[in-house]
Write a protein that holds these residues in place. Sequence first.
Motif, PDB file in Angstrom:
ATOM      1  N   LEU A 122       0.833  -1.199   0.000  1.00  9.99           N
ATOM      2  CA  LEU A 122       0.000   0.000   0.000  1.00  9.99           C
ATOM      3  C   LEU A 122       0.871   1.254   0.000  1.00  9.99           C
ATOM      4  CD1 LEU A 122      -2.515  -1.156   2.723  1.00  9.99           C
ATOM      5  CD2 LEU A 122      -2.479  -1.684   0.306  1.00  9.99           C
ATOM      6  N   TRP A 123       1.924   1.190   0.769  1.00  7.97           N
ATOM      7  CA  TRP A 123       2.863   2.300   0.881  1.00  7.97           C
ATOM      8  C   TRP A 123       3.427   2.650  -0.491  1.00  7.97           C
ATOM      9  CZ3 TRP A 123       7.577   1.681   4.694  1.00  7.97           C
ATOM     10  CH2 TRP A 123       8.119   2.929   4.939  1.00  7.97           C
ATOM     11  N   LEU A 124       3.850   1.599  -1.221  1.00  9.02           N
ATOM     12  CA  LEU A 124       4.383   1.808  -2.564  1.00  9.02           C
ATOM     13  C   LEU A 124       3.339   2.481  -3.446  1.00  9.02           C
ATOM     14  CD1 LEU A 124       6.219  -1.544  -3.315  1.00  9.02           C
ATOM     15  CD2 LEU A 124       7.240   0.694  -3.096  1.00  9.02           C
ATOM     16  N   ARG A 125       2.102   1.983  -3.341  1.00  8.83           N
ATOM     17  CA  ARG A 125       1.070   2.516  -4.222  1.00  8.83           C
ATOM     18  C   ARG A 125       0.823   3.992  -3.944  1.00  8.83           C
ATOM     19  NH1 ARG A 125      -5.290   0.972  -4.911  1.00  8.83           N
ATOM     20  NH2 ARG A 125      -5.733   2.876  -6.041  1.00  8.83           N
ATOM     21  N   ALA A 126       0.868   4.367  -2.657  1.00  8.84           N
ATOM     22  CA  ALA A 126       0.601   5.769  -2.326  1.00  8.84           C
ATOM     23  C   ALA A 126       1.790   6.659  -2.632  1.00  8.84           C
ATOM     24  CB  ALA A 126       0.237   5.881  -0.846  1.00  8.84           C
ATOM     25  N   THR A 127       2.960   6.063  -2.851  1.00 16.16           N
ATOM     26  CA  THR A 127       4.172   6.866  -2.978  1.00 16.16           C
ATOM     27  C   THR A 127       4.595   7.111  -4.420  1.00 16.16           C
ATOM     28  OG1 THR A 127       4.893   5.888  -0.912  1.00 16.16           O
ATOM     29  CG2 THR A 127       6.528   7.109  -2.156  1.00 16.16           C
ATOM     30  N   PHE A 128       4.545   6.065  -5.253  1.00 15.06           N
ATOM     31  CA  PHE A 128       5.175   6.189  -6.564  1.00 15.06           C
ATOM     32  C   PHE A 128       4.165   6.366  -7.682  1.00 15.06           C
ATOM     33  CE2 PHE A 128       8.401   3.717  -4.216  1.00 15.06           C
ATOM     34  CZ  PHE A 128       9.405   4.650  -4.300  1.00 15.06           C
ATOM     35  N   PRO A 129       4.502   7.197  -8.679  1.00 15.02           N
ATOM     36  CA  PRO A 129       3.655   7.267  -9.876  1.00 15.02           C
ATOM     37  C   PRO A 129       3.893   6.048 -10.752  1.00 15.02           C
ATOM     38  CG  PRO A 129       5.557   8.665 -10.145  1.00 15.02           C
ATOM     39  CD  PRO A 129       5.649   8.094  -8.767  1.00 15.02           C
ATOM     40  N   ARG A 130       2.964   5.803 -11.652  1.00  9.21           N
ATOM     41  CA  ARG A 130       3.066   4.611 -12.491  1.00  9.21           C
ATOM     42  C   ARG A 130       4.277   4.690 -13.422  1.00  9.21           C
ATOM     43  NH1 ARG A 130      -1.876   4.769 -15.011  1.00  9.21           N
ATOM     44  NH2 ARG A 130      -2.710   3.849 -13.135  1.00  9.21           N
ATOM     45  N   TYR A 131       4.930   3.539 -13.591  1.00 11.00           N
ATOM     46  CA  TYR A 131       6.049   3.456 -14.520  1.00 11.00           C
ATOM     47  C   TYR A 131       5.554   3.579 -15.953  1.00 11.00           C
ATOM     48  CZ  TYR A 131      10.322   1.945 -12.143  1.00 11.00           C
ATOM     49  OH  TYR A 131      11.474   1.888 -11.440  1.00 11.00           O
ATOM     50  N   ARG A 132       6.425   4.103 -16.803  1.00  2.00           N
ATOM     51  CA  ARG A 132       6.117   4.080 -18.226  1.00  2.00           C
ATOM     52  C   ARG A 132       6.415   2.675 -18.731  1.00  2.00           C
ATOM     53  NH1 ARG A 132       9.760   8.172 -20.678  1.00  2.00           N
ATOM     54  NH2 ARG A 132      10.827   6.329 -21.396  1.00  2.00           N
ATOM     55  N   TYR A 133       5.737   2.237 -19.795  1.00  2.00           N
ATOM     56  CA  TYR A 133       5.845   0.821 -20.145  1.00  2.00           C
ATOM     57  C   TYR A 133       7.263   0.402 -20.528  1.00  2.00           C
ATOM     58  CZ  TYR A 133       4.447  -3.728 -21.201  1.00  2.00           C
ATOM     59  OH  TYR A 133       4.342  -5.078 -21.142  1.00  2.00           O
ATOM     60  N   ASP A 134       7.952   1.241 -21.320  1.00  2.00           N
ATOM     61  CA  ASP A 134       9.304   0.832 -21.729  1.00  2.00           C
ATOM     62  C   ASP A 134      10.244   0.818 -20.529  1.00  2.00           C
ATOM     63  OD1 ASP A 134       9.007   3.606 -21.634  1.00  2.00           O
ATOM     64  OD2 ASP A 134      10.844   3.898 -22.779  1.00  2.00           O
ATOM     65  N   GLN A 135       9.960   1.658 -19.531  1.00  2.00           N
ATOM     66  CA  GLN A 135      10.797   1.634 -18.330  1.00  2.00           C
ATOM     67  C   GLN A 135      10.592   0.341 -17.548  1.00  2.00           C
ATOM     68  OE1 GLN A 135       9.323   5.235 -16.633  1.00  2.00           O
ATOM     69  NE2 GLN A 135      11.084   6.419 -17.311  1.00  2.00           N
ATOM     70  N   ILE A 136       9.346  -0.148 -17.543  1.00  2.00           N
ATOM     71  CA  ILE A 136       9.081  -1.421 -16.874  1.00  2.00           C
ATOM     72  C   ILE A 136       9.876  -2.536 -17.526  1.00  2.00           C
ATOM     73  CG2 ILE A 136       7.335  -3.197 -16.535  1.00  2.00           C
ATOM     74  CD1 ILE A 136       5.353  -1.126 -15.973  1.00  2.00           C
ATOM     75  N   MET A 137       9.840  -2.547 -18.872  1.00  2.00           N
ATOM     76  CA  MET A 137      10.556  -3.603 -19.593  1.00  2.00           C
ATOM     77  C   MET A 137      12.059  -3.490 -19.356  1.00  2.00           C
ATOM     78  SD  MET A 137       8.805  -5.711 -21.152  1.00  2.00           S
ATOM     79  CE  MET A 137       7.349  -5.800 -20.199  1.00  2.00           C
ATOM     80  N   ARG A 138      12.557  -2.267 -19.347  1.00  2.00           N
ATOM     81  CA  ARG A 138      13.988  -2.075 -19.136  1.00  2.00           C
ATOM     82  C   ARG A 138      14.375  -2.565 -17.741  1.00  2.00           C
ATOM     83  NH1 ARG A 138      16.549   1.663 -16.426  1.00  2.00           N
ATOM     84  NH2 ARG A 138      18.764   2.014 -16.842  1.00  2.00           N
ATOM     85  N   LEU A 139      13.574  -2.190 -16.750  1.00  2.00           N
ATOM     86  CA  LEU A 139      13.889  -2.599 -15.374  1.00  2.00           C
ATOM     87  C   LEU A 139      13.925  -4.115 -15.258  1.00  2.00           C
ATOM     88  CD1 LEU A 139      14.274  -1.397 -12.498  1.00  2.00           C
ATOM     89  CD2 LEU A 139      11.881  -1.903 -12.122  1.00  2.00           C
ATOM     90  N   GLY A 140      12.921  -4.769 -15.868  1.00  2.00           N
ATOM     91  CA  GLY A 140      12.855  -6.218 -15.743  1.00  2.00           C
ATOM     92  C   GLY A 140      14.008  -6.918 -16.446  1.00  2.00           C
ATOM     93  N   TRP A 141      14.218  -6.556 -17.708  1.00  2.00           N
ATOM     94  CA  TRP A 141      15.188  -7.315 -18.500  1.00  2.00           C
ATOM     95  C   TRP A 141      16.614  -6.860 -18.285  1.00  2.00           C
ATOM     96  CZ3 TRP A 141      13.809 -11.682 -20.757  1.00  2.00           C
ATOM     97  CH2 TRP A 141      12.471 -11.864 -21.125  1.00  2.00           C
ATOM     98  N   LYS A 142      16.817  -5.538 -18.219  1.00  2.00           N
ATOM     99  CA  LYS A 142      18.195  -5.045 -18.247  1.00  2.00           C
ATOM    100  C   LYS A 142      18.770  -4.771 -16.866  1.00  2.00           C
ATOM    101  CE  LYS A 142      18.075  -2.978 -22.792  1.00  2.00           C
ATOM    102  NZ  LYS A 142      18.167  -1.710 -23.524  1.00  2.00           N
ATOM    103  N   VAL A 143      17.928  -4.655 -15.856  1.00  2.00           N
ATOM    104  CA  VAL A 143      18.452  -4.373 -14.518  1.00  2.00           C
ATOM    105  C   VAL A 143      18.331  -5.606 -13.621  1.00  2.00           C
ATOM    106  CG1 VAL A 143      18.273  -2.898 -12.498  1.00  2.00           C
ATOM    107  CG2 VAL A 143      17.865  -1.945 -14.754  1.00  2.00           C
ATOM    108  N   PHE A 144      17.118  -6.125 -13.489  1.00  2.00           N
ATOM    109  CA  PHE A 144      16.893  -7.188 -12.505  1.00  2.00           C
ATOM    110  C   PHE A 144      17.577  -8.494 -12.894  1.00  2.00           C
ATOM    111  CE2 PHE A 144      12.816  -5.500 -10.382  1.00  2.00           C
ATOM    112  CZ  PHE A 144      13.580  -4.558  -9.764  1.00  2.00           C
ATOM    113  N   ILE A 145      17.455  -8.894 -14.158  1.00  2.00           N
ATOM    114  CA  ILE A 145      18.013 -10.198 -14.534  1.00  2.00           C
ATOM    115  C   ILE A 145      19.536 -10.215 -14.375  1.00  2.00           C
ATOM    116  CG2 ILE A 145      18.237 -11.835 -16.434  1.00  2.00           C
ATOM    117  CD1 ILE A 145      15.402 -11.170 -17.195  1.00  2.00           C
ATOM    118  N   PRO A 146      20.275  -9.195 -14.840  1.00  2.00           N
ATOM    119  CA  PRO A 146      21.720  -9.216 -14.565  1.00  2.00           C
ATOM    120  C   PRO A 146      22.043  -9.229 -13.065  1.00  2.00           C
ATOM    121  CG  PRO A 146      21.224  -7.628 -16.264  1.00  2.00           C
ATOM    122  CD  PRO A 146      19.921  -8.088 -15.734  1.00  2.00           C
ATOM    123  N   ILE A 147      21.312  -8.440 -12.277  1.00  2.00           N
ATOM    124  CA  ILE A 147      21.579  -8.424 -10.825  1.00  2.00           C
ATOM    125  C   ILE A 147      21.431  -9.827 -10.248  1.00  2.00           C
ATOM    126  CG2 ILE A 147      20.643  -7.703  -8.593  1.00  2.00           C
ATOM    127  CD1 ILE A 147      19.968  -5.052  -9.741  1.00  2.00           C
TER     128      ILE A 147
END
Lengths: 218, 346
Positions: free
Chosen positions: B297-322
Amino acid sequence: MGFEKLLFYIFAAVTLFAASMVITRRNPVLSALYLVMAFVSSAALWLLLEAEFLGIVLILVYVGAVMVLFLFVVMMLNIDVATLRARFIHYLPLGLIVAGIMVFDMFLVLGPADFGLDQFAKPQSQPADYNNTAALGQILYTTYLYQFEIAAVILLVAIVAAIRLTLRHRPETKYQDPSNQVRVRKGSDRVRLITMPAEPVPPSLTATLGATHTEMTE
Amino acid sequence: MELWSLLPVPVQSLIATVLIILPLLGVVAWYTYAERKVIGYMQVRIGPNRVGWRGLLQPIADALKLMMKEIIIPTQANKQLFLIAPMISIIPALAAWAVIPFDAGLVLADINAGLLYVLAMTSLGVYGVIIAGWASNSKYAFLGSLRAAAQIVAYEIAMGFALVGVLVAAGSLNFSAIVMAQQGGVWHWFWLPLLPLFGVYYISGVAETNRAPFDVAEGESEIVAGFHVEYSGMAFAIFFLAEYANMVLIAMLTTLMFFGGWLSPFQGIPVLESLFAGVPGIIWLLIKTFFFMFTFLWLRATFPRYRYDQIMRLGWKVFIPITIVWILVVALAVVFEVSPWWSATA
């Protein structure tokens, strides 16, 4: 034992039903969904064989990932059933030949000589604490290490090739590069503050200090 | 206890299932209330306060209202799939609870491959979204389901890799064994040695449940309500229930895998350990789970929605290498028996 047998017949019937629906549905999305159903029920059959790792991985990989991507593509296709039907007769002879070969192959493998309960010994049931996953890992990473690694490299090559074949840089698409956007720093990249000496005010304007904006800019 | 063992096994399982599902549905119902209340206070509003004391009966009023409403099936929609979709989304969300241990030995199905089972079940939930979007015969719903499909595939890989790290660290796929591998107080829990994996897992969990800031599948400012735009009444309520049940599940899994499950945080601390020795494990489990539920809930009240290409970038290019890098680190740490987590005596 009776309950297990009942479960087997239920899931076997569902698998057969779903598999036949896959090839008879006109709508490819429905076909794909029936394929998902066939995967899930065959995973259940594997669970009955005490191959829980394979069963769960079948659901995880094929149902959870591969079929999602498959549906993703199939849902976006605009399929005209009429053209499909027009081509049906055209491809029928070839299809029949392939089907005939398949049936013949199946007959060779699963013919009466090689089929039946006496041909396949009942798999030994393992104790409850037997760890299927660990056993599979043990075999894959010791006995079949080379085969496993070769398969992994082949898959890697396929991934690289697929990405290379589909990666096209099209200059006409307006694409925001998120990594450029992320690299923007708070200070200098957004606002540039410059120091400059104050503009000398012409003496004619000093008299009419409350002048309008347009006059000021002259 | 004797009466319990006299019952036939299917009846035992049935009773145990009901004992898990009913409290879960209760938690889900009041979680929706908590969400409105918490976000209300975070936005300096009061939130629901009309039905019952401080609005506590609001979930019941909502459920009654939704049950009374007509389920409208759009023309040209695929009727069977349209009605099956909500069921497909709720069944895996509930089925995953079968392998969750609530205390030492308090688990419905103590299976070896529990972790895999949960991952498989959570990956099935997306079918509800995809089928709903396609069967509705609506552009917005369809866009929502396409977004959900791409997003879930992207984040499931990162999630799976994070779980591989947990598997390497605990040496087991069984949840009870994973919790028992974390014995020895706060500093022995896996959140510390697996900190990057914990972050990746939790954020992927938020993405996987289509919650803000990853809620593009139902982004109301872009595509009305996304995949469930055509649903009404109870059919909509089922989607709602499934989403919240999944959130509770993710919170519970995070607790089990990274925060020591039912273990007391004061293990090994001289005075505090004996002081809190009487607290049953399930209380600790629930406290930790509720914290992560609050974080949603905290996250929902705090952050604005991600843009779609940013979501894809975060998933594929940041999280998977980490995750790939950290799996390597964890594997080395286990091989070299880095203390205190993997010392030879433990």
